[in-house]
Motif scaffolding. Sequence first.
Motif, PDB file in Angstrom:
ATOM      1  N   THR A   1       1.319 -10.371   2.976  1.00 48.70           N
ATOM      2  CA  THR A   1       1.824  -9.804   1.718  1.00 48.70           C
ATOM      3  C   THR A   1       3.302  -9.457   1.757  1.00 48.70           C
TER       4      THR A   1
ATOM      5  N   ALA B   1       3.001  -6.830  -4.642  1.00 50.77           N
ATOM      6  CA  ALA B   1       1.599  -6.784  -5.037  1.00 50.77           C
ATOM      7  C   ALA B   1       1.478  -7.085  -6.528  1.00 50.77           C
TER       8      ALA B   1
ATOM      9  N   SER C   1      -0.655  -5.982  -8.469  1.00 46.19           N
ATOM     10  CA  SER C   1      -0.968  -4.736  -9.183  1.00 46.19           C
ATOM     11  C   SER C   1       0.281  -4.015  -9.656  1.00 46.19           C
ATOM     12  N   ASP C   2       1.439  -4.339  -9.074  1.00 45.68           N
ATOM     13  CA  ASP C   2       2.685  -3.695  -9.512  1.00 45.68           C
ATOM     14  C   ASP C   2       2.927  -3.914 -10.998  1.00 45.68           C
TER      15      ASP C   2
ATOM     16  N   GLN D   1       2.106   6.079  -3.262  1.00 43.58           N
ATOM     17  CA  GLN D   1       1.686   4.681  -3.162  1.00 43.58           C
ATOM     18  C   GLN D   1       0.276   4.570  -2.609  1.00 43.58           C
TER      19      GLN D   1
ATOM     20  N   GLU E   1      -2.794   2.253  -4.101  1.00 42.63           N
ATOM     21  CA  GLU E   1      -3.431   1.209  -3.294  1.00 42.63           C
ATOM     22  C   GLU E   1      -4.914   1.471  -3.044  1.00 42.63           C
TER      23      GLU E   1
ATOM     24  N   PHE F   1      -7.837  -0.855  -4.355  1.00 39.01           N
ATOM     25  CA  PHE F   1      -7.845  -2.183  -3.738  1.00 39.01           C
ATOM     26  C   PHE F   1      -8.317  -2.104  -2.286  1.00 39.01           C
ATOM     27  N   GLN F   2      -7.990  -1.000  -1.614  1.00 32.00           N
ATOM     28  CA  GLN F   2      -8.504  -0.797  -0.263  1.00 32.00           C
ATOM     29  C   GLN F   2     -10.029  -0.680  -0.280  1.00 32.00           C
TER      30      GLN F   2
END
Length: 216
Positions: A139, A144, A146-147, A166, A170, A173-174
């Motif tokens: 990455t 990302a 998602s940004d 942050q 995140e 998604f984690q």
Amino acid sequence: MTSEHAAPTATTAPHVVRRRRRGAELEHALLTAAWEELAEAGFAKLTMESVADRAATGVAVLYRRWANKNALVLAAIRHYGDSHPVEIPDTGNLRDDMVALLQNVNAGRLELATIAGATFAGLHDSAGLTPEDVRVALTAKSPARSDVVFQRAHERGELDRTRIPQAILELPFQLVRHDILMTLRPIPPERIRTIVDDIFWPLITGLNALDAEPEG
């Protein structure tokens, strides 16, 4: 400029003349062959020679681009992800965007996560890479996706990206990544709604409420 001649193989008729592949077309063919070999044979059985055979080219063509099997495998995983992008929703509000985005990740990233997960042990044994090292390597070159969702929410005033950690952004998604790797199956829709409504959303709204409190 590098080019390659695809030599006839046992399954290729001698009279067939193959067109030379160059540049981006050649690299796409090589990385696609590497991904297919990884998916079918697994990391342990994949070799530079087996990928070259699948791509109908010489192994030297691979070594001119990737120093070793580890570099090729990482490039192949990254290429698969880049060539199969997850659709970014735009529903008009952050909550629905997050539900839709996680649904898209769930539908579009199962194969990638499963094969990458199965590759972690091999990369660790051969190169000492942890799963987090692999994630960062895959990455690091691109923001990302998602940004886009979070920036739209910021512009709509739904969250302040300068104040929301942050780690919280995140977190959904984690959790999705964890569930996919643990079950190797698509995540049920109710689990996605739980991640958004019961875990992510209270954190976001709680921080927004603290930010909105007047100084006293």
